[in-house]
Design an enzyme around this catalytic site. Structure first.
Site, PDB file in Angstrom:
ATOM      1  N   GLN A 138      -7.857  -9.194   4.476  1.00 20.55           N
ATOM      2  CA  GLN A 138      -9.079  -9.340   3.261  1.00 20.55           C
ATOM      3  C   GLN A 138     -10.128  -9.936   3.293  1.00 20.55           C
ATOM      4  OE1 GLN A 138      -7.241  -9.572  -0.637  1.00 20.55           O
ATOM      5  NE2 GLN A 138      -5.743  -8.067  -0.218  1.00 20.55           N
ATOM      6  N   GLY A 165       0.694  -1.266  -0.050  1.00 18.56           N
ATOM      7  CA  GLY A 165      -0.044   0.035   0.187  1.00 18.56           C
ATOM      8  C   GLY A 165       0.720   1.455  -0.085  1.00 18.56           C
ATOM      9  N   LYS A 224      -8.080   3.410  12.145  1.00 18.68           N
ATOM     10  CA  LYS A 224      -7.747   4.831  12.602  1.00 18.68           C
ATOM     11  C   LYS A 224      -6.853   4.296  13.931  1.00 18.68           C
ATOM     12  CE  LYS A 224      -9.286   9.374  13.973  1.00 18.68           C
ATOM     13  NZ  LYS A 224     -10.037  10.066  14.595  1.00 18.68           N
ATOM     14  N   ASP A 225      -5.596   5.064  13.897  1.00 19.01           N
ATOM     15  CA  ASP A 225      -4.785   5.096  14.914  1.00 19.01           C
ATOM     16  C   ASP A 225      -4.023   3.682  14.951  1.00 19.01           C
ATOM     17  OD1 ASP A 225      -5.403   7.505  15.902  1.00 19.01           O
ATOM     18  OD2 ASP A 225      -6.935   6.851  17.268  1.00 19.01           O
ATOM     19  N   HIS A 254      -2.699  -9.674  -5.659  1.00 15.16           N
ATOM     20  CA  HIS A 254      -2.663 -11.018  -5.359  1.00 15.16           C
ATOM     21  C   HIS A 254      -3.891 -11.636  -5.756  1.00 15.16           C
ATOM     22  CE1 HIS A 254      -0.358 -14.275  -4.001  1.00 15.16           C
ATOM     23  NE2 HIS A 254      -0.537 -14.246  -2.769  1.00 15.16           N
ATOM     24  N   GLU A 276      31.647 -20.188   1.550  1.00 22.12           N
ATOM     25  CA  GLU A 276      31.284 -21.007   0.241  1.00 22.12           C
ATOM     26  C   GLU A 276      29.848 -21.171  -0.030  1.00 22.12           C
ATOM     27  OE1 GLU A 276      33.435 -21.610  -2.055  1.00 22.12           O
ATOM     28  OE2 GLU A 276      35.423 -21.432  -0.937  1.00 22.12           O
ATOM     29  N   SER A 328      35.828 -20.196 -12.958  1.00 22.43           N
ATOM     30  CA  SER A 328      37.141 -21.262 -13.738  1.00 22.43           C
ATOM     31  C   SER A 328      36.550 -22.507 -14.317  1.00 22.43           C
ATOM     32  CB  SER A 328      38.051 -21.747 -12.473  1.00 22.43           C
ATOM     33  OG  SER A 328      37.199 -22.725 -11.771  1.00 22.43           O
TER      34      SER A 328
HETATM   35  N1  LIG Z   1       4.647  -7.520   0.535  1.00 23.69           N
HETATM   36  C1  LIG Z   1       4.693  -8.170  -0.814  1.00 23.69           C
HETATM   37  O1  LIG Z   1       5.910  -8.236  -0.946  1.00 23.69           O
HETATM   38  C2  LIG Z   1       3.602  -8.285  -1.801  1.00 23.69           C
HETATM   39  C3  LIG Z   1       4.153  -8.478  -3.077  1.00 23.69           C
HETATM   40  C4  LIG Z   1       3.228  -8.615  -4.039  1.00 23.69           C
HETATM   41  C5  LIG Z   1       1.903  -8.544  -3.755  1.00 23.69           C
HETATM   42  N2  LIG Z   1       1.585  -8.520  -2.360  1.00 23.69           N
HETATM   43  C6  LIG Z   1       0.309  -8.339  -1.852  1.00 23.69           C
HETATM   44  O2  LIG Z   1      -0.255  -7.176  -1.514  1.00 23.69           O
HETATM   45  C7  LIG Z   1      -1.069  -7.241  -0.643  1.00 23.69           C
HETATM   46  C8  LIG Z   1      -0.940  -6.286   0.576  1.00 23.69           C
HETATM   47  O3  LIG Z   1       0.241  -7.009   1.108  1.00 23.69           O
HETATM   48  P1  LIG Z   1       1.156  -6.239   2.278  1.00 23.69           P
HETATM   49  O4  LIG Z   1       2.517  -7.256   2.377  1.00 23.69           O
HETATM   50  O5  LIG Z   1       1.422  -4.738   1.958  1.00 23.69           O
HETATM   51  O6  LIG Z   1       0.461  -6.582   3.578  1.00 23.69           O
HETATM   52  P2  LIG Z   1       1.052  -5.832   4.981  1.00 23.69           P
HETATM   53  O7  LIG Z   1       2.126  -5.123   5.056  1.00 23.69           O
HETATM   54  O8  LIG Z   1       0.805  -7.159   5.783  1.00 23.69           O
HETATM   55  O9  LIG Z   1      -0.152  -4.745   5.132  1.00 23.69           O
HETATM   56  C9  LIG Z   1      -1.174  -5.042   5.994  1.00 23.69           C
HETATM   57  C10 LIG Z   1      -2.198  -3.744   6.047  1.00 23.69           C
HETATM   58  O10 LIG Z   1      -3.286  -4.386   6.392  1.00 23.69           O
HETATM   59  C11 LIG Z   1      -4.080  -3.795   7.511  1.00 23.69           C
HETATM   60  N3  LIG Z   1      -4.591  -4.601   8.410  1.00 23.69           N
HETATM   61  C12 LIG Z   1      -4.208  -5.934   8.891  1.00 23.69           C
HETATM   62  N4  LIG Z   1      -5.192  -6.534   9.680  1.00 23.69           N
HETATM   63  C13 LIG Z   1      -6.282  -5.629   9.429  1.00 23.69           C
HETATM   64  C14 LIG Z   1      -7.787  -5.724   9.916  1.00 23.69           C
HETATM   65  N5  LIG Z   1      -8.108  -6.969  10.704  1.00 23.69           N
HETATM   66  N6  LIG Z   1      -8.478  -4.829   9.729  1.00 23.69           N
HETATM   67  C15 LIG Z   1      -7.834  -3.687   8.916  1.00 23.69           C
HETATM   68  N7  LIG Z   1      -6.814  -3.617   8.602  1.00 23.69           N
HETATM   69  C16 LIG Z   1      -5.813  -4.581   8.590  1.00 23.69           C
HETATM   70  C17 LIG Z   1      -2.779  -3.179   8.115  1.00 23.69           C
HETATM   71  O11 LIG Z   1      -3.238  -2.186   9.058  1.00 23.69           O
HETATM   72  P3  LIG Z   1      -2.743  -1.867  10.599  1.00 23.69           P
HETATM   73  O12 LIG Z   1      -1.191  -1.135  10.435  1.00 23.69           O
HETATM   74  O13 LIG Z   1      -3.664  -0.908  10.910  1.00 23.69           O
HETATM   75  O14 LIG Z   1      -2.463  -3.349  11.122  1.00 23.69           O
HETATM   76  C18 LIG Z   1      -1.702  -2.730   7.004  1.00 23.69           C
HETATM   77  O15 LIG Z   1      -2.433  -1.486   6.643  1.00 23.69           O
HETATM   78  C19 LIG Z   1      -1.534  -8.753  -0.357  1.00 23.69           C
HETATM   79  O16 LIG Z   1      -2.601  -9.098  -1.159  1.00 23.69           O
HETATM   80  C20 LIG Z   1      -0.261  -9.359  -0.770  1.00 23.69           C
HETATM   81  O17 LIG Z   1      -0.443 -10.744  -1.099  1.00 23.69           O
HETATM   82  C21 LIG Z   1       2.392  -8.262  -1.387  1.00 23.69           C
END
Ligand SMILES: NC(=O)c1ccc[n+]([C@@H]2O[C@H](COP(=O)([O-])OP(=O)(O)OC[C@H]3O[C@@H](n4cnc5c(N)ncnc54)[C@H](OP(=O)(O)O)[C@@H]3O)[C@@H](O)[C@H]2O)c1
Length: 399
Positions: A154, A93, A113-114, A175, A295, A321
């Site tokens: 999600q 994000g 929020k927060d 994804h 190695e 080599s």
């Molecule tokens: N990371 C990668 O390398 C990568 C690469 C390609 C695609 N993707 C895909 O991109 C998508 C996002 O992945 P990400 O790695 O960015 O995820 P992430 O870093 O784990 O982000 C999690 C987000 O979800 C929020 N969240 C978690 N639990 C929640 C809940 N119960 N209610 C509301 N919000 C919640 C978190 O907010 P809080 O901070 O408030 O917890 C945070 O903003 C996924 O579908 C992933 O498969 C990821």
């Protein structure tokens, strides 16, 4: 002599040896450079109305879309009436939202929020009530709903999100996980909106850093629903807007299967297992930690793998080599034969949903972060990775 001092001394010796072999490799790389134009003849990149077609040996053909196909003015015009609601501000994000903002698109963030993401978003200049909202509010304001919550989240939040994705909006994922395994995730996208995917082939931090360097991440795109008849075009444009250098087409199913398979295999789990097995055998045969690490990991990541990344496997072989080359040529088919059944089991475990089930069950637990950290501490404390920390300190740039 303490383990640390012994390992430091031996790492220096190994470093000197590595430098000597690097000189040989440089000389050989000149030969390989001369051979490179011949290799390129197998891969043709032909222009088709600004869109590129890649032909591999004249058989399979793939169309790729590049940043050049969507210059900034065209992107701004295409999305001029749109508000991109980025739901979630984790790794992806953050990277994708900042890139879109820098590209001039109208972007808002929706997070709880927060929470940690809310605070991180404020630090990055998103303003509460203007460009930063709670999830449901942001979805209502957006024309594109970009669902970049963690995969487990999600699934957890879908019941409250789905009714807000009304006709005319476009639903976006990075994804295929949630919709493809809908029997497990319960994420069933509405049928009356376009549903698209852009999956960057790297972490969100890399999505951002490559964009800032003027480069771009490679991504795939896919379409789940094409209600407007424009879903493909939307996905291609959005891929560029979020920071892709080029994008190739896939399906949601193929994206999730290849992604889960790849990260469990060569990208993370498989390579880690192979490093550990090689290191352990060296240690069991009396090699010092420094020697075993150099190695196994250091020479791989610092010298040889970058060559594979830049010029290909044959180039890397050619830069080593004749002794190394002969041995590798004899042994790679043996490794392949031993490992292929493991990869077949892994693919099946991904395809039949077992990996998704495991991931959802684990990552939905309230204490999943603590449990994950426990496992990471175990890895951090393994001898091989403790030696790695010491060896990294010896790199001249870290002195
Ligand atoms: N990371 C990668 O390398 C990568 C690469 C390609 C695609 N993707 C895909 O991109 C998508 C996002 O992945 P990400 O790695 O960015 O995820 P992430 O870093 O784990 O982000 C999690 C987000 O979800 C929020 N969240 C978690 N639990 C929640 C809940 N119960 N209610 C509301 N919000 C919640 C978190 O907010 P809080 O901070 O408030 O917890 C945070 O903003 C996924 O579908 C992933 O498969 C990821």
């Amino acid at each position: 002599m303490s383990f640390r001092n012994a390992s430091l001394r031996l790492a220096r010796v190994a470093g000197a040896r590595a430098a000597a072999s690097a000189t040989q490799k440089r000389a050989l790389s000149a030969i390989a450079t001369a051979a490179r134009p011949a290799l390129k003849q197998n891969t043709k990149i032909a222009g088709v109305r600004g869109v590129k077609t890649i032909k591999f040996n004249g058989t399979d053909e793939e169309i790729v879309y590049e940043r050049a196909d969507w210059p900034r003015e065209k992107l701004l015009d295409y999305f001029k009436n749109d508000t991109m609601a980025m739901i979630g501000y984790g790794s992806q994000g953050y990277g994708q939202a900042l890139n879109m903002r820098d590209n001039g698109l109208k972007v808002i963030i929706g997070v709880r929020k927060d929470g940690a993401s809310w605070k991180a978003a404020i630090e990055d200049g998103w303003v509460p009530g203007e460009t930063l909202f709670e999830v449901e509010d942001a979805i209502k304001r957006g024309t594109y709903v970009m669902n970049l919550l963690s995969d487990a989240a999600q699934s957890e939040t879908w019941a409250s999100i789905k009714p807000l994705i009304t006709e005319g909006k476009t639903l976006y994922f990075s994804h295929g996980f949630s919709p493809v395994f809908k029997d497990l995730t319960h994420v069933e996208p509405p049928t009356d909106v376009d549903v698209i995917l852009v999956a960057p082939k790297g972490s969100g931090r890399t999505v951002r850093s490559l964009f800032k360097e003027g480069r771009g991440i490679n991504s795939s795109y896919a379409v789940w629903n094409d209600v407007s008849g424009k879903a493909h075009e939307k996905a291609q444009a959005l891929a560029v807007a979020v920071g892709s250098g080029y994008v190739y087409q896939t399906t949601f199913e193929k994206e999730v299967n290849s992604d889960l398979y790849g990260e469990r295999g060569c990208l993370m789990g498989g390579i880690h297992g192979m490093f550990l097995a090689q290191y352990e055998v060296l240690r069991e045969n009396g090699h010092s930690p420094s020697e075993a690490f150099n190695e196994t990991v250091e020479e791989a990541t610092q010298s040889l793998y970058p060559l594979v990344g830049k010029y290909g496997m044959d180039y890397m072989y050619d830069a080593c080599s004749t002794t190394a080359r002969r041995g590798a040529l004899d042994w790679y088919p043996i490794f392949k034969k031993a490992l292929k059944p493991v990869f077949e089991d892994l693919y099946e475990s991904v395809r039949n949903g077992s990996e998704t089930k495991r991931s959802l069950e684990f990552n939905s637990q309230a204490d999943y972060r603590a449990k994950l950290e426990e496992e990471l501490v175990t890895i951090r404390n393994m001898e091989i990775w403790r030696v790695g920390r010491e060896v990294r300190k010896l790199r001249p740039e870290n002195n």
